[in-house]
Design an enzyme around this catalytic site. Structure first.
Site, mmCIF file in Angstrom:
data_model
loop_
_atom_site.group_PDB
_atom_site.id
_atom_site.type_symbol
_atom_site.label_atom_id
_atom_site.label_comp_id
_atom_site.label_asym_id
_atom_site.label_seq_id
_atom_site.Cartn_x
_atom_site.Cartn_y
_atom_site.Cartn_z
ATOM 1 N N ASN A 12 -5.358 -56.147 -7.790
ATOM 2 C CA ASN A 12 -6.729 -55.929 -8.274
ATOM 3 C C ASN A 12 -6.866 -54.431 -8.515
ATOM 4 O O ASN A 12 -6.998 -53.658 -7.573
ATOM 5 C CB ASN A 12 -7.732 -56.419 -7.221
ATOM 6 C CG ASN A 12 -9.169 -56.086 -7.594
ATOM 7 O OD1 ASN A 12 -9.439 -55.613 -8.708
ATOM 8 N ND2 ASN A 12 -10.090 -56.322 -6.675
ATOM 9 N N LYS A 14 -9.256 -52.834 -9.681
ATOM 10 C CA LYS A 14 -10.635 -52.337 -9.555
ATOM 11 C C LYS A 14 -10.920 -51.395 -10.738
ATOM 12 O O LYS A 14 -10.419 -51.644 -11.829
ATOM 13 C CB LYS A 14 -10.850 -51.690 -8.188
ATOM 14 C CG LYS A 14 -10.415 -52.634 -7.055
ATOM 15 C CD LYS A 14 -10.893 -52.242 -5.695
ATOM 16 C CE LYS A 14 -10.440 -53.291 -4.681
ATOM 17 N NZ LYS A 14 -10.912 -53.034 -3.338
ATOM 18 N N HIS A 99 -15.893 -61.110 -5.591
ATOM 19 C CA HIS A 99 -15.326 -60.043 -4.752
ATOM 20 C C HIS A 99 -16.459 -59.405 -3.954
ATOM 21 O O HIS A 99 -17.586 -59.280 -4.451
ATOM 22 C CB HIS A 99 -14.628 -59.002 -5.642
ATOM 23 C CG HIS A 99 -13.791 -58.051 -4.850
ATOM 24 N ND1 HIS A 99 -14.340 -57.007 -4.132
ATOM 25 C CD2 HIS A 99 -12.460 -58.005 -4.624
ATOM 26 C CE1 HIS A 99 -13.365 -56.356 -3.511
ATOM 27 N NE2 HIS A 99 -12.216 -56.938 -3.782
ATOM 28 N N GLU A 101 -17.103 -56.481 -3.334
ATOM 29 C CA GLU A 101 -17.704 -55.304 -3.982
ATOM 30 C C GLU A 101 -18.741 -55.720 -5.015
ATOM 31 O O GLU A 101 -19.627 -54.940 -5.360
ATOM 32 C CB GLU A 101 -16.597 -54.421 -4.588
ATOM 33 C CG GLU A 101 -15.831 -53.706 -3.472
ATOM 34 C CD GLU A 101 -14.417 -53.295 -3.815
ATOM 35 O OE1 GLU A 101 -14.040 -53.338 -5.002
ATOM 36 O OE2 GLU A 101 -13.664 -52.952 -2.884
ATOM 37 N N GLU A 171 -11.043 -62.111 2.098
ATOM 38 C CA GLU A 171 -11.035 -60.653 2.095
ATOM 39 C C GLU A 171 -12.185 -60.149 2.965
ATOM 40 O O GLU A 171 -13.322 -60.043 2.486
ATOM 41 C CB GLU A 171 -11.260 -60.119 0.677
ATOM 42 C CG GLU A 171 -10.168 -60.398 -0.302
ATOM 43 C CD GLU A 171 -10.115 -59.315 -1.379
ATOM 44 O OE1 GLU A 171 -9.014 -58.953 -1.771
ATOM 45 O OE2 GLU A 171 -11.176 -58.815 -1.796
ATOM 46 N N GLY A 177 -9.704 -51.269 1.966
ATOM 47 C CA GLY A 177 -9.579 -49.826 1.822
ATOM 48 C C GLY A 177 -9.743 -49.047 3.117
ATOM 49 O O GLY A 177 -9.935 -47.835 3.095
ATOM 50 N N SER A 213 -6.353 -53.910 2.686
ATOM 51 C CA SER A 213 -5.430 -52.937 3.291
ATOM 52 C C SER A 213 -3.987 -53.427 3.395
ATOM 53 O O SER A 213 -3.277 -53.057 4.341
ATOM 54 C CB SER A 213 -5.935 -52.496 4.663
ATOM 55 O OG SER A 213 -7.157 -51.789 4.523
ATOM 56 N N GLY A 234 -5.362 -54.293 -3.491
ATOM 57 C CA GLY A 234 -6.109 -53.260 -4.195
ATOM 58 C C GLY A 234 -5.263 -52.024 -4.416
ATOM 59 O O GLY A 234 -4.375 -51.986 -5.277
HETATM 60 P P1 13P Z 1 -7.294 -52.718 -0.700
HETATM 61 O O1 13P Z 1 -5.919 -53.384 -0.792
HETATM 62 O O2 13P Z 1 -7.365 -51.423 -1.436
HETATM 63 O O3 13P Z 1 -7.778 -52.656 0.699
HETATM 64 O O4 13P Z 1 -8.312 -53.683 -1.510
HETATM 65 C C1 13P Z 1 -8.270 -55.041 -1.268
HETATM 66 C C2 13P Z 1 -9.101 -55.702 -2.287
HETATM 67 O O5 13P Z 1 -10.299 -55.515 -2.344
HETATM 68 C C3 13P Z 1 -8.415 -56.588 -3.244
HETATM 69 O O6 13P Z 1 -9.309 -57.327 -3.998
#
Ligand code: 13P
Length: 262
Positions: A12, A14, A99, A101, A171, A177, A213, A234
């Site tokens: 992803n 982002k 997601h 976010e 997630e 993150g 992570s 991510g």
């Molecule tokens: P990270 O791997 O950066 O923690 O993000 C995970 C994520 O949100 C994948 O959709």
């Protein structure tokens, strides 16, 4: 232990990327994908403006691609929205929906997430439905209930045949993150909730991914958990070296499993 056949690893991106750096990243992934073996499937979910680039770079390769959201509408006066049929025209086969976010920063409800999943399915795109709790919800002991409720909203509107086409990603927001990941025990509990709900309500088995992570250093341990069918990655998916190292870890776990079952 359950014998596992394959792992799906979805990057992803982002809101990251530039044409030049994407080209290098995608080229490296294409070059190396074949070395991972057929049981490790790679995919990337890119920002909309890079969809055409993903199509040019990945069409006719083993790597799948998609987007990070789709509109709940098929077309119309919805400024700024991008519909599932539009992304399907670029050969996208995956769309992340719900997601955290988007749920948290854009106030997306589970009901809206369900409609987005429906629109993706209608356009022939596989939705990757994200579920997961915040840190406050975990501390309040609400994790199972939050995940159950998020998934219920989707199961309430989809036909059983469509549920069978979903991918679900757990997630936890607090793991994204942050460098923190749930313990094996915490993970197991949530996967049991999801699997039990899917079996009880629609009697289907779909791939369950983990996201948050994930790094080369923790990938092997994570993939050793037999409930996890893959990952949504991510930050580490923005580096070809890290993404491929995670994929290698998945491949190693799968070959160890095969040895175990010989
Ligand atoms: P990270 O791997 O950066 O923690 O993000 C995970 C994520 O949100 C994948 O959709």
């Amino acid at each position: 232990m359950k014998k596992q056949q394959s792992k799906l690893l979805v990057g992803n991106w982002k809101m990251h990327g530039r044409l030049a750096s994407n080209a290098v990243l995608l080229h490296t992934l294409v070059q190396r994908a074949a070395t991972l073996g057929p049981q490790v499937q790679l995919a990337v979910c890119v920002p909309y403006p890079y969809l055409a680039q993903a199509q040019t770079s990945l069409e006719n390769t083993p790597i799948d691609y998609g987007v990070q959201d789709v509109s709940a509408y098929m077309h119309g006066a919805y400024t700024g929205e991008v519909s599932a049929p539009m992304v399907a025209e670029f050969g996208a086969t995956l769309a992340i929906v719900g997601h955290s976010e988007r749920r948290i920063f854009h106030s997306e409800s589970s009901e809206l997430v369900a409609v987005k999943a429906q629109r993706a399915l209608e356009a022939g795109i596989t939705p990757i439905i994200c579920v997961g709790e915040t840190l406050d919800e975990r501390r309040a002991g609400q994790t199972d209930n939050v995940v159950y409720t998020q998934l219920s909203a989707v199961l309430n509107v989809l036909e059983k045949a469509d549920v069978a086409r979903l991918i679900i990603a757990y997630e936890p927001f607090w793991a994204i993150g942050t460098g923190r990941i749930p313990t094996a025990q915490q993970m197991q509990k949530v996967y049991t909730v999801i699997r039990t709900q899917l079996m009880a309500e629609v009697n289907v088995h779909v791939p369950l991914l983990y996201g948050g992570s994930l790094k080369p250093s923790n990938a092997q341990e994570l993939f050793s958990q037999s409930e996890i069918d893959g990952a949504l990655i991510g930050a580490a998916s923005l580096s070809a070296i890290d993404f491929l190292a995670i994929a290698k870890a998945a491949s190693t776990v799968l070959s160890e499993n095969l040895d175990y079952f010989k």
